[in-house]
Design a protein around this motif. Structure first.
Motif, PDB file in Angstrom:
ATOM      1  N   LEU B  48       1.205  -1.255  -0.017  1.00  0.00           N
ATOM      2  CA  LEU B  48       0.052  -0.164  -0.044  1.00  0.00           C
ATOM      3  C   LEU B  48       0.774   1.128  -0.073  1.00  0.00           C
ATOM      4  CD1 LEU B  48      -2.673  -1.062   2.645  1.00  0.00           C
ATOM      5  CD2 LEU B  48      -2.727  -0.961   0.161  1.00  0.00           C
ATOM      6  N   LEU B  50       2.754   2.457   2.142  1.00  0.00           N
ATOM      7  CA  LEU B  50       2.851   3.115   3.453  1.00  0.00           C
ATOM      8  C   LEU B  50       4.367   3.017   4.056  1.00  0.00           C
ATOM      9  CD1 LEU B  50      -0.193   1.919   5.205  1.00  0.00           C
ATOM     10  CD2 LEU B  50      -0.052   4.113   4.153  1.00  0.00           C
ATOM     11  N   ASP B  51       5.193   1.735   3.656  1.00  0.00           N
ATOM     12  CA  ASP B  51       6.396   1.952   4.223  1.00  0.00           C
ATOM     13  C   ASP B  51       7.229   1.690   2.853  1.00  0.00           C
ATOM     14  OD1 ASP B  51       5.410   1.435   6.637  1.00  0.00           O
ATOM     15  OD2 ASP B  51       6.586  -0.252   7.161  1.00  0.00           O
ATOM     16  N   GLU B  80      -5.472  -2.285  10.240  1.00  0.00           N
ATOM     17  CA  GLU B  80      -5.624  -2.466  11.557  1.00  0.00           C
ATOM     18  C   GLU B  80      -6.880  -1.926  11.827  1.00  0.00           C
ATOM     19  OE1 GLU B  80      -2.005  -0.221  12.974  1.00  0.00           O
ATOM     20  OE2 GLU B  80      -2.254  -0.035  11.147  1.00  0.00           O
ATOM     21  N   ALA B  83      -7.200   1.015  14.132  1.00  0.00           N
ATOM     22  CA  ALA B  83      -6.765   2.215  13.641  1.00  0.00           C
ATOM     23  C   ALA B  83      -7.812   3.324  13.245  1.00  0.00           C
ATOM     24  CB  ALA B  83      -5.585   2.224  12.588  1.00  0.00           C
ATOM     25  N   LEU B  84      -8.417   3.751  14.268  1.00  0.00           N
ATOM     26  CA  LEU B  84      -9.717   4.544  13.922  1.00  0.00           C
ATOM     27  C   LEU B  84      -9.672   5.509  15.220  1.00  0.00           C
ATOM     28  CD1 LEU B  84     -12.426   1.772  13.751  1.00  0.00           C
ATOM     29  CD2 LEU B  84     -11.582   3.557  11.911  1.00  0.00           C
ATOM     30  N   HIS B  85     -10.015   6.878  14.814  1.00  0.00           N
ATOM     31  CA  HIS B  85     -10.372   7.962  15.887  1.00  0.00           C
ATOM     32  C   HIS B  85     -11.549   7.388  16.868  1.00  0.00           C
ATOM     33  CE1 HIS B  85     -10.832  11.440  18.256  1.00  0.00           C
ATOM     34  NE2 HIS B  85      -9.750  11.927  17.657  1.00  0.00           N
ATOM     35  N   PRO B  86     -11.480   7.226  18.023  1.00  0.00           N
ATOM     36  CA  PRO B  86     -12.549   6.661  18.636  1.00  0.00           C
ATOM     37  C   PRO B  86     -13.701   7.793  18.880  1.00  0.00           C
ATOM     38  CG  PRO B  86     -10.826   7.405  20.264  1.00  0.00           C
ATOM     39  CD  PRO B  86     -10.094   7.296  18.806  1.00  0.00           C
ATOM     40  N   HIS B  93     -16.399   8.426   9.347  1.00  0.00           N
ATOM     41  CA  HIS B  93     -15.072   7.654   8.757  1.00  0.00           C
ATOM     42  C   HIS B  93     -15.219   7.421   7.525  1.00  0.00           C
ATOM     43  CE1 HIS B  93     -11.530   5.735   9.263  1.00  0.00           C
ATOM     44  NE2 HIS B  93     -11.723   4.745   8.852  1.00  0.00           N
ATOM     45  N   ARG B 135     -15.518  -5.235  11.133  1.00  0.00           N
ATOM     46  CA  ARG B 135     -16.446  -4.961   9.941  1.00  0.00           C
ATOM     47  C   ARG B 135     -16.424  -3.689   9.302  1.00  0.00           C
ATOM     48  NH1 ARG B 135     -21.234  -8.362  10.048  1.00  0.00           N
ATOM     49  NH2 ARG B 135     -20.719 -10.215  11.588  1.00  0.00           N
TER      50      ARG B 135
END
Lengths: 277, 305
Positions: B48, B50-51, B80, B83-86, B93, B135
């Protein structure tokens, strides 16, 4: 039998590669960052706090100081008081700017962001644009509100300032400019440090602690170090007459501040483009 | 199609991915299997963009991921789930993701419905269980209706129903002609989901073959026999074509089933003390294959005595 229902639900997708809509550009990245920025509570809270502290404290200080300022023993100019609250409200700009960068690293969201928009330059530009425009508007509106409210008390004592008076309009717009710059500075530090607490401590430490203590440095070079520290150089533009006579003049000071912000942003951009997400 | 060539990633002195090459073909589910720390996630992050690979290259549909103007329409990824803002709602999102790639807003409701989150779309994701987050992550992956779908450990935290759902979904996406690349550290799950396996350990490819071949090669059964006349028995069994080796006090017989061995022993008047079918599981095969490459291995409790 929810298991069977969910598992066998058909996939309502069109065949692969059918979604040939318009080619996304910078406007899309900007819109994405705008949605991201305003869809977390901390943004609304920070902006509200900025307004309450910035406008509210200005009004409060003007109301309580107006009589003294109009008297004979006053040794400060009333012009130093009409944007008083911004001195504290700038903390919220630091918080907002820091969070724009570090909240993505804290949660791992940055990988979702860069998977959606792999070109890192536009991501950074969009974040900066959203943050800057918000702080510019919020800072200017807050300064105007504080001036209107606070000046009413000063006028009642006959020492009110008109918008035409020297530096008043400049200070109100300058409040927005200074907060926007401070937000960008915080975002740059956030990108470099990638940790909320560390970034906040760094910026607040430099702006408030180091900035004030530097005036204690001896000699001519010490004086210059103090003058060019970002919080000192940049803040003069945000007040008609500064409490601190040693600061640089408003616009030269702001120019120094702008260069510092630009350099830090450039370093942060290079790091952001090079490092793995 | 995903093509990795001599892909390498080092972090200081540590080599996470060590010159791996593989091809993920469209129209089938390719399982990316390896123990924790084998380099699966690092590889997927490089897919992707990213790295950045230390050396080597990886392309998606012939070009680098980072060069795509609208990557979400070409490649959908779940990296992940957490990896979301709670503080952000599921819908918001998806909204910013859709905006970033100029995807129509109708896709948001489509994928929310697909993963069964329409009822909680306006809740903050901080309240979501790990299964709900998974999900949502799958909804994100499918948002752009991509031809390539990359899922990193999608069944983590899912209940049996959810696992079955992911399995069905992955197979369905592949049946539609999409390229589906699914990582897991669970051999049994991959055996049910994947058509093709790329097995890695310590950053190297250990196997790259159809799942059926992998099972046939590694999950063979044998029969354990004990007899006071094991020498004679071994000779009899070998004469009838079985492969016989010593196995502790008994014999390990391949190529004959229990009834065949019992009949032979009876016909020659040989006494049997044990006749057991031993089936080595896929999990065992996977453990054996990756035994040398487990980064944080533990000593089995029995062996420590």
């Amino acid at each position: 039998m929810t298991a069977a229902v969910t598992a066998d639900r058909p996939v309502p997708t069109t065949p692969p590669a059918a979604a040939g809509a318009s080619r996304p550009g910078f406007g899309n990245v900007l819109r994405a960052e705008w949605i991201k920025f305003w869809s977390v509570r901390s943004t609304a809270w920070s902006v509200a706090t900025l307004f309450v502290l910035g406008a509210g404290l200005t009004v409060l200080v003007c109301a309580t100081s107006a009589e003294w300022l109009a008297g004979d023993e006053a040794d400060e100019s009333p012009a130093s008081f009409v944007t008083w609250g911004l001195m504290l409200a700038q903390v919220t700009a630091v918080v907002l700017g820091t969070l724009v960068a570090t909240s993505e690293y804290g949660t791992g969201m940055i990988r979702a962001t860069l998977a959606a928009v792999p070109r890192r330059g536009p991501v950074l530009a969009a974040k900066a644009a959203v943050l800057t425009s918000t702080l510019l508007v919020a800072g200017t509106v807050t300064a105007f509100a504080g001036y209107l409210g606070g000046n009413a008390f000063l006028s009642a004592e006959g020492i009110g300032l008109s918008l035409d008076d020297d530096g008043v309009l400049r200070a109100l717009v300058g409040s927005g400019l200074y907060l926007a710059g401070l937000g960008l500075l915080s975002m740059a530090v956030g990108l470099l440090v990638r940790h909320t607490a560390a970034a906040l401590a760094t910026v607040l430490g430099i702006v408030f602690v180091v900035g004030n203590m530097a005036f204690l440095l001896p000699g001519g070079w010490g004086e210059w170090v103090a003058k060019v520290l970002p919080g000192n150089a940049g803040s003069a533009v945000a007040t008609p007459v500064s409490f601190n006579p040693e600061l640089l003049d408003p616009w030269p000071g702001f120019a120094v501040f702008a260069v510092e912000v630009a350099v830090l942003l450039a370093v942060a951009t290079v790091a952001f483009r090079r490092r793995d997400a | 199609m995903i093509i990795a060539r001599d892909l390498t990633k080092t972090y200081g002195p540590r080599t996470a991915v060590d010159g791996i090459s593989f091809t993920v073909e469209p129209g089938r589910v390719t399982g990316f299997l390896g123990p924790n720390g084998a380099g699966k996630s690092t590889t997927m992050r490089m897919v992707l963009g990213l790295d950045r690979p230390t050396s080597g290259s990886v392309t998606v549909n012939g070009s680098r991921y980072a060069d795509s103007p609208a990557p979400l329409r070409e490649v959908g990824a779940l990296l992940e789930a957490r990896a979301l803002h709670p503080g952000r709602t599921a819908r918001n999102h998806l909204r910013w993701l859709a905006a970033s790639n100029a995807l129509p807003a109708t896709r948001i409701d489509a994928v929310l419905g697909l993963v069964g989150l329409e009822g909680v779309a306006d809740q903050r994701v901080g309240r979501f269980s790990l299964g709900m987050s998974q999900r949502l992550g799958i909804a994100v992956a499918l948002l752009g209706d991509p031809a390539v779908v990359v899922l990193d450990e999608p069944v983590n935290g899912l209940d049996p129903e959810g696992i079955r759902w992911v399995r069905t979904l992955a197979r369905q996406l592949a049946a539609e002609g999409r390229t589906v690349f699914v990582s897991s550290h669970l051999m049994a799950e991959m055996a049910l989901t994947a058509d093709h396996l790329v097995v890695i350990g310590r950053g190297r490819v250990l196997a790259d073959c159809p799942t059926a071949d992998f099972i046939a090669r590694h999950a063979a059964a044998h029969v354990r026999v004990r007899s006071p006349q094991s020498g004679e028995l071994a000779a009899v069994l070998r004469r009838s074509g079985a492969h016989v080796t010593a196995d502790g006090e008994g014999l390990r017989v391949e190529g004959l089933d229990t009834s065949g061995i019992g009949d032979l022993a009876g016909a020659h008047g040989l006494v049997l003390h044990e006749l057991t079918l031993v089936r080595s599981s896929l999990e065992d095969a996977f453990m054996t294959l990756t035994a040398d490459s487990v980064e944080y291995g533990t000593t089995p409790a029995g062996a420590a005595r």
